[in-house]
Every structure is written in C-alpha cells, then in structure tokens.
Design a protein around this motif. Structure first.
Motif, PDB file in Angstrom:
ATOM      1  N   GLN A   1      10.737 -13.012  -8.444  1.00  0.00           N
ATOM      2  CA  GLN A   1      10.485 -12.349  -7.170  1.00  0.00           C
ATOM      3  C   GLN A   1       9.515 -13.142  -6.302  1.00  0.00           C
ATOM      4  OE1 GLN A   1       8.832  -8.507  -8.076  1.00  0.00           O
ATOM      5  NE2 GLN A   1       6.937  -9.309  -8.844  1.00  0.00           N
ATOM      6  N   PRO A   2       9.557 -12.929  -4.977  1.00  0.00           N
ATOM      7  CA  PRO A   2       8.737 -13.724  -4.062  1.00  0.00           C
ATOM      8  C   PRO A   2       7.228 -13.523  -4.204  1.00  0.00           C
ATOM      9  CG  PRO A   2      10.310 -12.319  -2.872  1.00  0.00           C
ATOM     10  CD  PRO A   2      10.428 -11.990  -4.311  1.00  0.00           C
ATOM     11  N   ASN A   3       6.783 -12.301  -4.544  1.00  0.00           N
ATOM     12  CA  ASN A   3       5.354 -11.996  -4.614  1.00  0.00           C
ATOM     13  C   ASN A   3       5.011 -11.332  -5.933  1.00  0.00           C
ATOM     14  OD1 ASN A   3       4.879 -12.751  -1.841  1.00  0.00           O
ATOM     15  ND2 ASN A   3       5.891 -10.842  -1.257  1.00  0.00           N
ATOM     16  N   PRO A   4       3.797 -11.564  -6.453  1.00  0.00           N
ATOM     17  CA  PRO A   4       3.380 -10.828  -7.655  1.00  0.00           C
ATOM     18  C   PRO A   4       3.155  -9.359  -7.335  1.00  0.00           C
ATOM     19  CG  PRO A   4       1.546 -12.098  -6.776  1.00  0.00           C
ATOM     20  CD  PRO A   4       2.751 -12.476  -5.970  1.00  0.00           C
ATOM     21  N   ILE A   5       3.507  -8.507  -8.295  1.00  0.00           N
ATOM     22  CA  ILE A   5       3.320  -7.055  -8.169  1.00  0.00           C
ATOM     23  C   ILE A   5       3.880  -6.563  -6.833  1.00  0.00           C
ATOM     24  CG2 ILE A   5       1.723  -5.147  -8.587  1.00  0.00           C
ATOM     25  CD1 ILE A   5      -0.240  -7.091  -9.770  1.00  0.00           C
ATOM     26  N   ARG A   6       5.121  -6.881  -6.614  1.00  0.00           N
ATOM     27  CA  ARG A   6       5.790  -6.478  -5.381  1.00  0.00           C
ATOM     28  C   ARG A   6       5.935  -4.957  -5.338  1.00  0.00           C
ATOM     29  NH1 ARG A   6      11.580  -8.212  -3.010  1.00  0.00           N
ATOM     30  NH2 ARG A   6      12.282  -7.275  -4.955  1.00  0.00           N
TER      31      ARG A   6
ATOM     32  N   LEU B   1       6.554  -8.695 -12.189  1.00  0.00           N
ATOM     33  CA  LEU B   1       6.383  -7.248 -12.112  1.00  0.00           C
ATOM     34  C   LEU B   1       6.505  -6.749 -10.678  1.00  0.00           C
ATOM     35  CD1 LEU B   1       5.531  -4.459 -13.325  1.00  0.00           C
ATOM     36  CD2 LEU B   1       3.151  -5.171 -12.914  1.00  0.00           C
ATOM     37  N   ALA B   2       7.298  -5.717 -10.481  1.00  0.00           N
ATOM     38  CA  ALA B   2       7.295  -4.935  -9.248  1.00  0.00           C
ATOM     39  C   ALA B   2       6.923  -3.505  -9.626  1.00  0.00           C
ATOM     40  CB  ALA B   2       8.655  -4.971  -8.572  1.00  0.00           C
ATOM     41  N   VAL B   3       6.415  -2.761  -8.667  1.00  0.00           N
ATOM     42  CA  VAL B   3       6.076  -1.361  -8.929  1.00  0.00           C
ATOM     43  C   VAL B   3       6.789  -0.487  -7.901  1.00  0.00           C
ATOM     44  CG1 VAL B   3       3.886  -1.825 -10.062  1.00  0.00           C
ATOM     45  CG2 VAL B   3       3.933  -1.538  -7.580  1.00  0.00           C
ATOM     46  N   ALA B   4       7.149   0.719  -8.346  1.00  0.00           N
ATOM     47  CA  ALA B   4       7.967   1.606  -7.520  1.00  0.00           C
ATOM     48  C   ALA B   4       7.803   3.036  -8.004  1.00  0.00           C
ATOM     49  CB  ALA B   4       9.433   1.189  -7.630  1.00  0.00           C
ATOM     50  N   PRO B   5       8.315   4.004  -7.269  1.00  0.00           N
ATOM     51  CA  PRO B   5       8.465   5.350  -7.830  1.00  0.00           C
ATOM     52  C   PRO B   5       9.517   5.322  -8.942  1.00  0.00           C
ATOM     53  CG  PRO B   5       8.588   5.372  -5.423  1.00  0.00           C
ATOM     54  CD  PRO B   5       8.696   3.950  -5.847  1.00  0.00           C
TER      55      PRO B   5
ATOM     56  N   ASN C   1      -0.774   5.347  -1.751  1.00  0.00           N
ATOM     57  CA  ASN C   1      -1.680   5.056  -2.872  1.00  0.00           C
ATOM     58  C   ASN C   1      -1.099   3.981  -3.781  1.00  0.00           C
ATOM     59  OD1 ASN C   1      -3.251   7.017  -1.751  1.00  0.00           O
ATOM     60  ND2 ASN C   1      -3.072   8.478  -3.436  1.00  0.00           N
ATOM     61  N   MET C   2       0.209   3.983  -3.953  1.00  0.00           N
ATOM     62  CA  MET C   2       0.834   2.956  -4.791  1.00  0.00           C
ATOM     63  C   MET C   2       0.598   1.563  -4.211  1.00  0.00           C
ATOM     64  SD  MET C   2       4.852   2.473  -5.909  1.00  0.00           S
ATOM     65  CE  MET C   2       5.336   1.587  -4.402  1.00  0.00           C
ATOM     66  N   VAL C   3       0.809   1.427  -2.913  1.00  0.00           N
ATOM     67  CA  VAL C   3       0.617   0.127  -2.271  1.00  0.00           C
ATOM     68  C   VAL C   3      -0.850  -0.282  -2.310  1.00  0.00           C
ATOM     69  CG1 VAL C   3       0.760  -1.117  -0.089  1.00  0.00           C
ATOM     70  CG2 VAL C   3       2.656   0.348  -0.808  1.00  0.00           C
ATOM     71  N   ALA C   4      -1.747   0.657  -2.052  1.00  0.00           N
ATOM     72  CA  ALA C   4      -3.181   0.330  -2.059  1.00  0.00           C
ATOM     73  C   ALA C   4      -3.613  -0.139  -3.442  1.00  0.00           C
ATOM     74  CB  ALA C   4      -3.994   1.556  -1.640  1.00  0.00           C
ATOM     75  N   GLY C   5      -3.163   0.529  -4.481  1.00  0.00           N
ATOM     76  CA  GLY C   5      -3.506   0.118  -5.843  1.00  0.00           C
ATOM     77  C   GLY C   5      -2.946  -1.244  -6.188  1.00  0.00           C
ATOM     78  N   ALA C   6      -1.699  -1.490  -5.809  1.00  0.00           N
ATOM     79  CA  ALA C   6      -1.087  -2.795  -6.094  1.00  0.00           C
ATOM     80  C   ALA C   6      -1.839  -3.921  -5.408  1.00  0.00           C
ATOM     81  CB  ALA C   6       0.374  -2.780  -5.659  1.00  0.00           C
ATOM     82  N   ARG C   7      -2.247  -3.681  -4.186  1.00  0.00           N
ATOM     83  CA  ARG C   7      -2.986  -4.722  -3.445  1.00  0.00           C
ATOM     84  C   ARG C   7      -4.329  -5.030  -4.109  1.00  0.00           C
ATOM     85  NH1 ARG C   7      -1.780  -2.758   2.812  1.00  0.00           N
ATOM     86  NH2 ARG C   7       0.231  -3.855   3.028  1.00  0.00           N
ATOM     87  N   GLN C   8      -4.981  -3.992  -4.626  1.00  0.00           N
ATOM     88  CA  GLN C   8      -6.260  -4.236  -5.300  1.00  0.00           C
ATOM     89  C   GLN C   8      -6.070  -5.052  -6.566  1.00  0.00           C
ATOM     90  OE1 GLN C   8      -9.274  -1.259  -5.709  1.00  0.00           O
ATOM     91  NE2 GLN C   8      -8.560  -0.074  -3.957  1.00  0.00           N
ATOM     92  N   VAL C   9      -5.004  -4.755  -7.317  1.00  0.00           N
ATOM     93  CA  VAL C   9      -4.777  -5.521  -8.537  1.00  0.00           C
ATOM     94  C   VAL C   9      -4.410  -6.963  -8.230  1.00  0.00           C
ATOM     95  CG1 VAL C   9      -3.437  -5.681 -10.676  1.00  0.00           C
ATOM     96  CG2 VAL C   9      -4.090  -3.440  -9.778  1.00  0.00           C
ATOM     97  N   ARG C  10      -3.646  -7.167  -7.184  1.00  0.00           N
ATOM     98  CA  ARG C  10      -3.347  -8.551  -6.740  1.00  0.00           C
ATOM     99  C   ARG C  10      -4.631  -9.321  -6.501  1.00  0.00           C
ATOM    100  NH1 ARG C  10       1.012  -7.355  -1.974  1.00  0.00           N
ATOM    101  NH2 ARG C  10       2.766  -6.669  -3.252  1.00  0.00           N
TER     102      ARG C  10
END
Length: 339
Positions: free
Chosen positions: A2-7, A308-312, A330-339
């Motif tokens: 995938q293009p980005n980590p934790i998409r 890894l990607a994250v989704a509902p 909240n999902m996007v905010a959490g993913a960005r913090q882990v990135r």
C-alpha cells in the motif's frame, strides 16, 4: 504494498441521511429529477463526513443501494421477488431479507450499476483521497436467489453471475477506478463448512481480468444486516486456502470479535496487505483515540506498518450517522498518532 503505512480506509457503505431514508419509502411522491438530486446530495454528505474525518480512502457511501445484494438484483433480468420465503414477524435478522425466484435465464444487459456510482463519485469528490468502488462477488450475490431446474444449486447460480461481476470490474477499471473491493462475506461465513479451495477458484476467476490493473481487495466479514452477524465468526477455517486469493489487500473483522485470532493476520501478511477492522460498527460505544492507538499497536505485533490498513469492521450503513462520523474521526486521529 500500500502507498502509506497504517492507511485509513472504509469498506463501502455509509448511513443514509434521515431524509433519504424517508424519501426512499415514499418514492411515488418524487419525480426522477428529484430522486437524482437526492442521490447526489446524499453522496455529497457521505463524502463530506469521510473527508472531514481525514480518511485516506473514501467511497460514495453506497447511497444508491437500499440493500447490499438486492439493489443489484434490479439490474439482473430473470428474477422475481419471492416474499413467501421470508419470515415476516419477530426480531429483525438475516432470515427476513428478501429472496428471489429465478424465472428465466439470468442476464445483466446494462451491467450492475457500479460504474455509474463511481462516475458520480469522481464528479463530486474533492481531490486528495483515493476513491474506492465496491461490488459483491458472485457467491455472495447469489445468496438471495432460489435454485430451480436450470440452476440446480447455489454454485450453478454463482457461475451464472460470475461473468456479470467480472465485466463490471473491467468496466470500473476502464472508467478510471484504481481501487476496488470485491465483497465476499458469504465466503468467510461459510468457510467452516464449504470447500475453501472452490471459493478461491471462484474468486480468482472473477477478478482475473483486472489483476494488476488496479488495487484489488476483498472484504471478509460475518454479516451485518440490522447490525447482526450471521456466520461462524472464526478466521482459521479460511486458512491456508484464502492466502491464494488474487488480491492486494484482505479486510478482516476484528473489533466486534474482541480481536480474537489477531495473530492470524501475520499469515495473511505474508501474501498481501491487511485492512484490520478496529472499529466496531455493531456497538454504540465510541472508540476513543486512545482505544484506537492501543488496537493499532496490538496489530503491529503481527504485521509491519507498511502492510497494515485500519478500517471499521464492516460497512457503516447499519450504524447511526452521528456515531459513524465520530468513530471515523477517532480512527483517523489514532492512526495519525501511531504513524
């Protein structure tokens, strides 16, 4: 890869605005121009919620689909509703979904409608996010059709539908779609009792013409009609055969199953990227940013961030819009913090 980590991505569906649900039950009061305007407004609303949340991948929210399977049945000739086959009263569940009798040879002369949906999304979505189309695979699509003398069982029906789905995939790629999900929840639901090698063969023959021409994924969940699962909710029966699915990414349901079998994503990661369902679409508990971070960290024990990607867990159509919106934020905010 995938293009980005934790998409951050979604499966496909998004809640209808309340006014659209009301209008869909009173279509006789609207003209065709009114209906098209409502559809566009609903897609704009779905796109707005997804882009405001900051998702890397968005869809049209499937705002034209009143049912995951049955909306496609309107494009297939040879079907007739069979209301006598369904339970009418009692708790809402999968056995109340409509079934159809096959009354003549199955054909789809005008396609399945997904290309028109994607063209609308391209026109209405802003630049930035990746635009994804989704379509049910032929085995899942066959699920509400009743066998007859011509089509002896579900597999016969599946084979009849396979060319329709394959053509729709080719037409989506020709329309410029770079990311497509082929939804096959029926395969994941019945992997415990059916021939999983046969499932893989059906799937791979369906997608063969578009492999390598787009980013291809499949969604494997355990059902979400009226917010209820329907299948045997275990991943291990899918393995090892599902590792041979011809996809770039597989989506697995985890949040609603309390991350049971999370270690098995490591096996999928050997062959493909994995979109892990870390948001529970059946629960009205709103996952906090801290929850999201912990869940992603749990995934990272078994898969590298670049795969890894994250989704509902599933599409959000059965979740109230206010909850769906905050869950995505909240999902996007959490993913960005882990990135």
């Amino acid at each position: 890869m995938q293009p980005n980590p934790i998409r951050t991505t979604v499966i496909g569906s998004y809640p209808f605005p309340g006014w659209l649900e009301f209008a869909s039950q009173n279509l006789d009061q609207f003209g065709q121009a009114d209906i098209e305007e409502m559809i566009e407004d609903a897609v704009v609303a779905a796109v707005h919620d997804q882009t405001t949340a900051g998702l890397d991948v968005i869809t049209d929210g499937e705002q034209t689909r009143l049912d995951f399977n049955l909306s496609f049945y309107g494009y297939i000739k040879g079907l007739q509703p069979n209301h006598s086959e369904t339970r009418k009263f009692g708790p809402p569940a999968h056995d109340q979904r409509g079934k159809h009798s096959i009354v003549e040879e199955l054909t789809a002369p005008q396609g399945l409608g997904a290309v028109k949906e994607f063209e609308r999304l391209k026109r209405l979505a802003p630049a930035g996010p990746t635009l994804k189309a989704s379509i049910p695979g032929p085995y899942t699509l066959s699920g509400r059709m009743l066998p007859n003398e011509r089509y002896k069982d579900r597999y016969d029906i599946t084979e009849a539908l396979l060319p329709f789905v394959r053509q729709e995939l080719e037409d989506l790629v020709a329309a410029g779609c770079t990311e497509i999900t082929v939804d096959e929840p029926s395969m994941s639901c019945y992997a415990y009792k059916e021939d999983t090698k046969r499932f893989v063969d059906i799937f791979n023959r369906t997608v063969a013409p578009v492999v390598g021409k787009c980013r291809l994924s499949t969604h494997l969940c355990f059902g979400n009609f009226k917010g209820r699962p329907v299948g045997y909710r275990k991943i291990h029966p899918m393995l090892p055969d599902f590792l041979d699915l011809a996809v770039d990414e597989v989506h697995v349901e985890m949040a609603n199953r309390e991350f049971d079998e999370i270690e098995l994503i490591a096996e999928f990661a050997q062959k493909m990227d994995v979109a892990v369902g870390i948001i529970d679409v059946k629960n009205y508990y709103i996952e906090t940013v801290k929850d999201v971070i912990k869940r992603i960290e749990k995934c990272l024990k078994y898969i590298p961030a670049e795969k890894l990607a994250v989704a509902p867990d599933c599409g959000l159509s059965q979740t109230a819009r206010w909850a769906a919106r905050q869950k995505l934020i909240n999902m996007v905010a959490g993913a960005r913090q882990v990135r």
